[in-house]
Scaffold this motif. Structure first.
Motif, mmCIF file in Angstrom:
data_model
loop_
_atom_site.group_PDB
_atom_site.id
_atom_site.type_symbol
_atom_site.label_atom_id
_atom_site.label_comp_id
_atom_site.label_asym_id
_atom_site.label_seq_id
_atom_site.Cartn_x
_atom_site.Cartn_y
_atom_site.Cartn_z
ATOM 1 N N MET A 55 50.320 -22.407 -74.748
ATOM 2 C CA MET A 55 50.724 -23.057 -73.492
ATOM 3 C C MET A 55 49.678 -22.807 -72.405
ATOM 4 S SD MET A 55 54.061 -23.363 -71.746
ATOM 5 C CE MET A 55 54.610 -22.493 -73.201
ATOM 6 N N SER A 56 48.847 -23.796 -72.223
ATOM 7 C CA SER A 56 47.755 -23.622 -71.273
ATOM 8 C C SER A 56 47.791 -24.733 -70.241
ATOM 9 C CB SER A 56 46.420 -23.672 -72.015
ATOM 10 O OG SER A 56 46.228 -24.978 -72.513
ATOM 11 N N LEU A 57 46.867 -24.648 -69.315
ATOM 12 C CA LEU A 57 46.766 -25.701 -68.301
ATOM 13 C C LEU A 57 46.639 -27.066 -68.981
ATOM 14 C CD1 LEU A 57 44.368 -24.214 -65.604
ATOM 15 C CD2 LEU A 57 46.849 -24.434 -65.524
ATOM 16 N N ARG A 58 45.946 -27.060 -70.077
ATOM 17 C CA ARG A 58 45.739 -28.335 -70.768
ATOM 18 C C ARG A 58 47.076 -28.968 -71.189
ATOM 19 N NH1 ARG A 58 41.127 -27.803 -73.632
ATOM 20 N NH2 ARG A 58 41.931 -26.859 -75.522
ATOM 21 N N ASP A 59 47.959 -28.129 -71.721
ATOM 22 C CA ASP A 59 49.260 -28.646 -72.151
ATOM 23 C C ASP A 59 50.042 -29.210 -70.977
ATOM 24 O OD1 ASP A 59 48.877 -27.672 -74.844
ATOM 25 O OD2 ASP A 59 49.184 -25.680 -74.013
ATOM 26 N N ILE A 60 50.017 -28.439 -69.891
ATOM 27 C CA ILE A 60 50.727 -28.889 -68.698
ATOM 28 C C ILE A 60 50.141 -30.213 -68.216
ATOM 29 C CG2 ILE A 60 51.435 -28.278 -66.363
ATOM 30 C CD1 ILE A 60 52.469 -26.316 -68.388
ATOM 31 N N ALA A 61 48.809 -30.246 -68.203
ATOM 32 C CA ALA A 61 48.121 -31.434 -67.695
ATOM 33 C C ALA A 61 48.498 -32.666 -68.518
ATOM 34 C CB ALA A 61 46.612 -31.206 -67.742
ATOM 35 N N ARG A 62 48.502 -32.491 -69.822
ATOM 36 C CA ARG A 62 48.825 -33.622 -70.693
ATOM 37 C C ARG A 62 50.228 -34.149 -70.381
ATOM 38 N NH1 ARG A 62 46.444 -31.996 -75.531
ATOM 39 N NH2 ARG A 62 48.013 -30.354 -75.525
ATOM 40 N N LEU A 63 51.172 -33.226 -70.304
ATOM 41 C CA LEU A 63 52.558 -33.628 -70.076
ATOM 42 C C LEU A 63 52.787 -34.220 -68.699
ATOM 43 C CD1 LEU A 63 54.319 -30.736 -71.954
ATOM 44 C CD2 LEU A 63 54.671 -33.171 -72.349
ATOM 45 N N ALA A 64 52.031 -33.727 -67.730
ATOM 46 C CA ALA A 64 52.245 -34.213 -66.362
ATOM 47 C C ALA A 64 51.400 -35.447 -66.085
ATOM 48 C CB ALA A 64 51.921 -33.105 -65.366
ATOM 49 N N GLY A 65 50.496 -35.747 -66.991
ATOM 50 C CA GLY A 65 49.654 -36.919 -66.808
ATOM 51 C C GLY A 65 48.611 -36.754 -65.715
ATOM 52 N N HIS A 112 45.271 -29.448 -50.734
ATOM 53 C CA HIS A 112 45.188 -30.914 -50.790
ATOM 54 C C HIS A 112 45.654 -31.481 -52.119
ATOM 55 C CE1 HIS A 112 43.346 -30.648 -46.955
ATOM 56 N NE2 HIS A 112 42.326 -29.959 -47.401
ATOM 57 N N VAL A 113 46.947 -31.362 -52.305
ATOM 58 C CA VAL A 113 47.561 -31.990 -53.472
ATOM 59 C C VAL A 113 48.733 -32.799 -52.923
ATOM 60 C CG1 VAL A 113 48.757 -31.598 -55.654
ATOM 61 C CG2 VAL A 113 46.946 -30.032 -54.940
ATOM 62 N N SER A 114 48.853 -34.034 -53.348
ATOM 63 C CA SER A 114 49.924 -34.882 -52.794
ATOM 64 C C SER A 114 51.285 -34.331 -53.220
ATOM 65 C CB SER A 114 49.769 -36.316 -53.275
ATOM 66 O OG SER A 114 50.183 -36.419 -54.608
ATOM 67 N N PRO A 115 52.262 -34.452 -52.353
ATOM 68 C CA PRO A 115 53.602 -33.942 -52.647
ATOM 69 C C PRO A 115 54.147 -34.451 -53.974
ATOM 70 C CG PRO A 115 53.476 -34.663 -50.373
ATOM 71 C CD PRO A 115 52.168 -35.032 -51.013
ATOM 72 N N GLU A 116 53.917 -35.724 -54.276
ATOM 73 C CA GLU A 116 54.453 -36.263 -55.532
ATOM 74 C C GLU A 116 53.797 -35.583 -56.730
ATOM 75 O OE1 GLU A 116 52.478 -39.225 -53.663
ATOM 76 O OE2 GLU A 116 53.735 -38.091 -52.266
ATOM 77 N N THR A 117 52.468 -35.516 -56.693
ATOM 78 C CA THR A 117 51.762 -34.874 -57.800
ATOM 79 C C THR A 117 52.219 -33.438 -57.959
ATOM 80 O OG1 THR A 117 49.844 -36.222 -57.244
ATOM 81 C CG2 THR A 117 49.501 -34.396 -58.763
ATOM 82 N N ARG A 118 52.276 -32.755 -56.809
ATOM 83 C CA ARG A 118 52.690 -31.350 -56.858
ATOM 84 C C ARG A 118 54.063 -31.212 -57.521
ATOM 85 N NH1 ARG A 118 50.820 -28.777 -52.400
ATOM 86 N NH2 ARG A 118 49.745 -27.289 -53.745
ATOM 87 N N ALA A 119 54.992 -32.042 -57.080
ATOM 88 C CA ALA A 119 56.359 -31.960 -57.624
ATOM 89 C C ALA A 119 56.353 -32.207 -59.138
ATOM 90 C CB ALA A 119 57.253 -32.982 -56.925
ATOM 91 N N LYS A 120 55.602 -33.223 -59.517
ATOM 92 C CA LYS A 120 55.543 -33.591 -60.930
ATOM 93 C C LYS A 120 55.008 -32.431 -61.764
ATOM 94 C CE LYS A 120 52.464 -36.703 -61.714
ATOM 95 N NZ LYS A 120 51.723 -37.971 -61.589
ATOM 96 N N VAL A 121 53.903 -31.850 -61.267
ATOM 97 C CA VAL A 121 53.279 -30.746 -62.000
ATOM 98 C C VAL A 121 54.195 -29.534 -62.025
ATOM 99 C CG1 VAL A 121 51.391 -29.093 -61.975
ATOM 100 C CG2 VAL A 121 50.936 -31.530 -61.554
ATOM 101 N N GLU A 122 54.790 -29.265 -60.880
ATOM 102 C CA GLU A 122 55.636 -28.063 -60.820
ATOM 103 C C GLU A 122 56.836 -28.190 -61.749
ATOM 104 O OE1 GLU A 122 56.319 -27.578 -56.640
ATOM 105 O OE2 GLU A 122 54.720 -26.088 -56.450
ATOM 106 N N LYS A 123 57.303 -29.373 -61.891
ATOM 107 C CA LYS A 123 58.422 -29.583 -62.807
ATOM 108 C C LYS A 123 58.028 -29.184 -64.228
ATOM 109 C CE LYS A 123 61.782 -33.166 -64.056
ATOM 110 N NZ LYS A 123 61.118 -33.870 -65.215
ATOM 111 N N VAL A 124 56.880 -29.675 -64.649
ATOM 112 C CA VAL A 124 56.427 -29.340 -66.000
ATOM 113 C C VAL A 124 56.133 -27.843 -66.131
ATOM 114 C CG1 VAL A 124 54.732 -29.826 -67.785
ATOM 115 C CG2 VAL A 124 55.453 -31.644 -66.232
#
Lengths: 331, 331
Positions: free
Chosen positions: B1-11, B26-38
């Motif tokens: 489980m690495s950044l890569r896995d998270i990145a893939r799943l979060a797109g 400087h990360v948009s709220p939507e992106t942040r939310a999406k990533v944090e969810k994963v």
DNA sequence: GCGACTGTTTACAACGTTGAAACAACGTTG
DNA sequence: CAACGTTGTTTCAACGTTGTAAACAGTCGC
């Protein structure tokens, strides 16, 4: 100063240097000598972050225990560190204060740091929660018993040890033997086991129970609980304290009240911390083989780390012996 | 489980995940939310080996001290671990046993593991050797004084503390005051400082010296050295032990000889370990502010790690206070 | 003199992360 | 409306190490 620097100076490839460093067999004597010379000159040390990243190991294990400044844990830690050193592991110590949150945090924080394994002395955390954990870091439980636990476990036979102490007190001819140290705030402490041993011995001899409770195994609580026992009528003529710290606190209360140990009240503890060998009177106790406990714990962890996952949990026992001293025998 | 896995799943890209994890602004709220969810779903934990390799930091400091099971060091370690935790550092403990080899090994072994810094309580190792070390790992010396030392250093004012204790004993009207704990096997222990303070106080009052030597600051040696003092004629009517363990050993010898403390011999130690609060009699001592010592040590280390290299060594003092108890005052 | 084999050495990629730099999209400014 | 700055995101390279596979040189058997 990395493998690259060594390689450049020795005129070989990085991998060849790596091979020399790791003792790979097929390196020609000349090459090996040349590389080793440069290694020595530059005093090369491998970067463990890189090595661990590559190997997927950290070379660090965690020891999570309630408090380092309780002598029993300090002495135990010493042995764990020594045992771990034989496997070239470093030991980071996490203090939980016996609190549920901090025990969780220890397991969590430790996961953050990706240690290779954890030796945990649980207190507040329960078997179910440990069983349910998702982390697959190797885990060994040390010194407390969680029945049918979810992880490898090593401890002395607490029930038997407590029974031995109690029988020793009975053997002195004491009839009003109190237990000091029952707890009802711990999900996985040893108190119930020691209480059970105490009860077994009393039952066999048809003697009555007296049980004093505490929250933590500290001198202050032993002193306070002992004051309660002194107020009983008739007061106990012997007290089995569930650890040495409680016993030393109790001893202080007894002596400060002008009573004598063991003439008026015989006193025994459990743990064999060094303090008890120099108190006046010296303290009768049970000496767990701490070195063995530590060695077994580290060894179980090593097997767990090296072995395949999914092996069933193992149960191990370390030895102990009863150490009668002045607090039950007199001088 | 690495950044890569998270990145893939979060797109998103790996770096964006990294930015979220590290709280980059400087990360948009939507992106942040999406990533944090994963991140939450997969319970992501950064791989510290990789992070440290990249950052050149390990997040681990070493605490090297003679022995963890001496109560003073155990208590101190507790505070160091707590202080380090505030900087999110883990602490690995190295035990040197006060041996030169193992002190060197500790500094060496520690280098192997590339810790960010070392807090060392030196005993055998001398100032010259420390000054000559090639390693540039941040180093703080704790608790012992190496004159004009080569590294940052924190301790209490040992000379003054020893003088305070001795004056306290003089104030009781004692005239034959012995010192127990001089050493001549340590290149950088505190014994000479405590001896100096003892001598200052005696000299001011024109009293004679009696000095007993030991090799290590353990109960057993205190007990043995005290036997030597009891054999003197006239025997001392007060003893200042250079630490509490020596004092507790000495107390045992005195009481076992049928003498009383403090009536026959007043006794004082130094360190304020918990044992001394529950001995009978309780032990007069000097209480170094251990929390402050630990805090300052960790803070000096932090500054050394974050700061530019080449700064001159700094000297810091922690507070202490004299704690008179029954062993000098009676009940 | 050829292929097979052994022993020695090397090139390459990958472990998971983050700093530097690039880029696209957008709003602001002169 | 062109130049510029800001914001959000990505690409790329690198940290130091080691496993894999392949290249290379030399030796042996035939």
């Amino acid at each position: 100063m990395s493998l690259r620097d060594i390689a450049r100076l020795a005129g070989v490839s990085v991998k060849t240097v790596s091979n020399v460093v790791n003792g790979y067999a097929h390196v020609s004597p000349e090459t090996r000598a040349k590389v080793e010379k440069v290694l020595a000159e530059l005093d090369y040390r491998p970067n463990l972050s890189a090595r661990n990243l590559r190997r997927g190991r950290t070379g660090v294990i965690a020891l999570a225990l309630p408090e380092l400044d309780a002598p029993y844990f300090a002495e135990l830690s010493r042995f764990v560190i020594d045992a771990a050193a034989e496997h070239r592991w470093l030991v980071v110590i996490e203090q939980t204060d016996g609190g549920l949150d901090r025990e969780r945090q220890a397991l969590d924080g430790v996961r953050d740091h990706r240690v290779d394994g954890v030796i945990l002395t649980p207190f507040a955390i329960g078997a179910e929660e440990l069983a349910a954990r998702t982390d697959d870091t190797a885990l060994v439980l040390l010194g407390e018993r969680i029945h049918d636990g979810p992880a490898d476990h090593v401890a002395i036979d607490n029930v038997r040890a407590a029974r031995d102490v109690t029988e020793h007190l009975i053997g002195l001819g004491r009839a009003r033997i109190a237990a000091l140290g029952a707890q009802d705030n711990s999900a996985s402490g040893t108190a119930p086991l020691r209480l059970a041993g105490y009860r077994q011995a009393l039952a066999e001899h048809g003697l009555p129970e007296t049980v004093a409770k505490v929250e933590r195994y500290h001198r202050a609580e032993g002193a306070a609980a002992m004051a309660g026992l002194l107020a009983l009528d008739p007061r106990p003529d012997a007290v089995f304290c569930f650890n040495d710290l409680l016993a030393l606190g109790a001893m202080r209360t007894i002596l400060a009240a002008g009573l004598r140990v063991p003439e008026d009240i015989a006193l025994a503890g459990l743990d064999d911390i060094e303090d008890g060998r120099y108190s006046t009177p010296t303290l009768t106790t049970v000496a767990p083989d701490k070195a063995e406990l530590a060695r077994i714990a580290v060894d179980l962890l090593r097997q767990r780390i090296d072995g395949r996952p999914g092996q069933p949990p193992r149960e191990a026992r370390a030895g102990y012996r009863l150490v009668p001293r002045e607090s039950t025998l007199g001088r």
